[in-house]
Design an enzyme around this catalytic site. Structure first.
Site, PDB file in Angstrom:
ATOM      1  N   CYS A   1     -27.359-175.954  98.177  1.00 48.78           N
ATOM      2  CA  CYS A   1     -28.600-176.084  98.868  1.00 48.78           C
ATOM      3  C   CYS A   1     -29.160-177.341  98.722  1.00 48.78           C
ATOM      4  O   CYS A   1     -30.072-177.729  99.587  1.00 48.78           O
ATOM      5  CB  CYS A   1     -29.546-174.940  98.476  1.00 48.78           C
ATOM      6  SG  CYS A   1     -29.650-174.673  96.723  1.00 48.78           S
TER       7      CYS A   1
ATOM      8  N   GLU B   1     -24.880-165.329  93.530  1.00 45.77           N
ATOM      9  CA  GLU B   1     -25.792-165.629  92.335  1.00 45.77           C
ATOM     10  C   GLU B   1     -27.226-165.846  92.260  1.00 45.77           C
ATOM     11  O   GLU B   1     -27.909-165.065  91.659  1.00 45.77           O
ATOM     12  CB  GLU B   1     -25.082-166.735  91.693  1.00 45.77           C
ATOM     13  CG  GLU B   1     -25.437-166.942  90.233  1.00 45.77           C
ATOM     14  CD  GLU B   1     -24.922-168.105  89.410  1.00 45.77           C
ATOM     15  OE1 GLU B   1     -25.123-168.029  88.202  1.00 45.77           O
ATOM     16  OE2 GLU B   1     -24.175-168.787  90.138  1.00 45.77           O
TER      17      GLU B   1
END
EC number: 1.2.1.70
Length: 430
Positions: A51, A191
């Site tokens: 990201c 996660e």
């Protein structure tokens, strides 16, 4: 052919989320993205796309950066002019240093966060499956993993470390205050979603819904946190029931659209909703923020929240950088030996060939000599070869500490080494 280690990339410091999502290289994108490692002229490569960063680690000649940037822009159907201003390129020791800092989470938005190491291991796995990681990158990545482990063991950089998910929940608490009267939805079951679920439960969230394309994964995560699993196709239907939405999928395009939110506002009687989009590319249409009572934040908006974390960990980061420098020296010593060995062997072979030719020529002139005399002459020649090659080899070893193969090329040209027949020649890659 000269080979160098390169790292070409962009991250949260050099590119906004608008740019990063345009050039993200995720597994859900076209398979052409993963063909970058196989482009002619690049010997080895690995793609890390998260990201907050997209980075391509490669072994190749001096054309490698240009080749990678062109291929990167092409697979994202963008111009190279759009890409280049937001990228950085490291070579040799600088590339190794940057990789070790990334693996140790010293280059992360949240200093000390644990997710990046797992993401790097996943990237390495993909590169090995594609046959793109070979001798040099295999060694380099394993060294990066051991460096990260050493940093976590020998410093407190990871003590009470926060994550992007933690920052997202902290933002929600900042906006809503007490969380025990609100309902939340997590989109994604990886996660980051798991960490967000943990922090939401610790914050006292009243109810938690988990949405994921793979329903069984949503069920598994929901069972851990007393939540409710929702089928992906019913995502929009259940949005009206929650107050906080944290989205972290790996989808290649938007999954929540402007009209989706506009249509549910009346059902909620325009009660405020908070959307935190920590996915890249973004999961939620950025235009959603134009709607009344809708608060939308993306991953770049979390920077201010993690600034305190960076300040608190600066001393540990300094310790970590000392460790990294030691490990760079260790890797470069191995790389130096790998690259230099063929030239050192060829140099000694060249001098030995000349010496043997001259010895035989001399013996023909002076006639037969006894065994003891011949051995004495051969011993003298061996000693002379060692002395004559000592300075050139010492120079090569000293100069090569910069991980620059130009001096090797010069030495090979100077002593005409490329005309020596090669057998079992070591890999000459940087």
């Amino acid at each position: 052919m000269e080979q160098h280690i390169y790292l070409i990339g962009m991250n949260h410091r050099t590119a906004s989320i608008d740019v990063r999502e345009c050039f993200a290289l995720t597994e859900h994108c076209s398979k052409d993205d993963w063909a970058i490692p196989l482009i002619k002229g690049i010997q080895e490569s690995l793609i890390l796309s998260t990201c907050n960063r997209v980075e391509i680690l490669a072994v190749g000649d001096s054309n490698t950066p240009e080749i990678i940037l062109s291929a990167w822009a092409k697979v994202k159907t963008r111009s190279i002019e759009e890409l280049v201003p937001h990228t950085y390129t490291y070579q040799g020791r600088s590339a190794i240093s940057h990789l070790f800092c990334v693996a140790s989470s010293l280059d992360s938005m949240v200093l000390g966060e644990p997710q990046i190491l797992g993401q790097l291991k996943d990237a390495y796995k993909l590169a090995t499956i594609a046959g793109a990681s070979k001798t040099i990158l295999n060694r380099l990545l394993h060294k990066a993993f051991s460096v990260a482990k050493r940093v976590r063991t020998e410093t407190s950089i990871a003590s009470n470390a926060v994550s992007i998910s933690y920052a997202a929940v902290k933002l929600a608490k900042k906006i809503f205050g007490t969380m025990n009267q609100y309902k939340a939805m997590l989109i994604g079951a990886g996660e980051m979603a798991e960490l967000a679920a943990m922090h939401l439960m610790q914050a006292g969230i009243q109810q938690l819904k988990i949405v994921n394309r793979t329903y069984s994964q949503a069920q598994e995560l929901a069972s851990q946190f007393r939540g409710e699993a929702i089928p992906f196709e019913k995502l929009v239907t259940y949005l009206a029931e929650v107050d906080i939405v944290i989205s972290s999928t790996g989808a290649p395009q938007t999954i929540i659209h402007f009209n989706d939110i506009k249509n549910i506002l009346s059902k909620r009687k325009h009660y405020p909703m908070l959307f935190i989009d920590i996915a890249v590319p973004r999961d939620i249409d950025p235009n959603v923020h134009q709607l009344d009572n809708i608060y939308l934040y993306d991953i770049d908006d979390l920077k201010e929240i993690v600034e305190d974390n960076i300040v608190q960990r600066q001393d540990e980061a300094i310790k970590a950088k000392h460790i990294i420098q030691d490990e760079i020296d260790s890797f470069c010593a191995w790389l130096q030996a790998l690259i230099l060995q063929p030239t050192i062997v060829d140099l000694r072979k060249r001098f030995s060939t000349y010496a043997e030719e001259e010895l035989e020529r001399t013996l023909k002139k002076i006639g037969p000599v006894d065994r003891k005399t011949r051995e004495a002459l051969e011993t003298m020649i061996d000693a002379l070869i060692r002395k004559l090659t000592h300075d050139p080899i010492s120079y090569l070893k000293c100069a090569h500490r910069t991980i620059d193969t130009n001096h090797i090329t010069l030495a090979r040209q100077m002593f005409n080494l490329d005309k020596i027949p090669q057998t079992n020649k070591a890999v000459n890659e940087d």
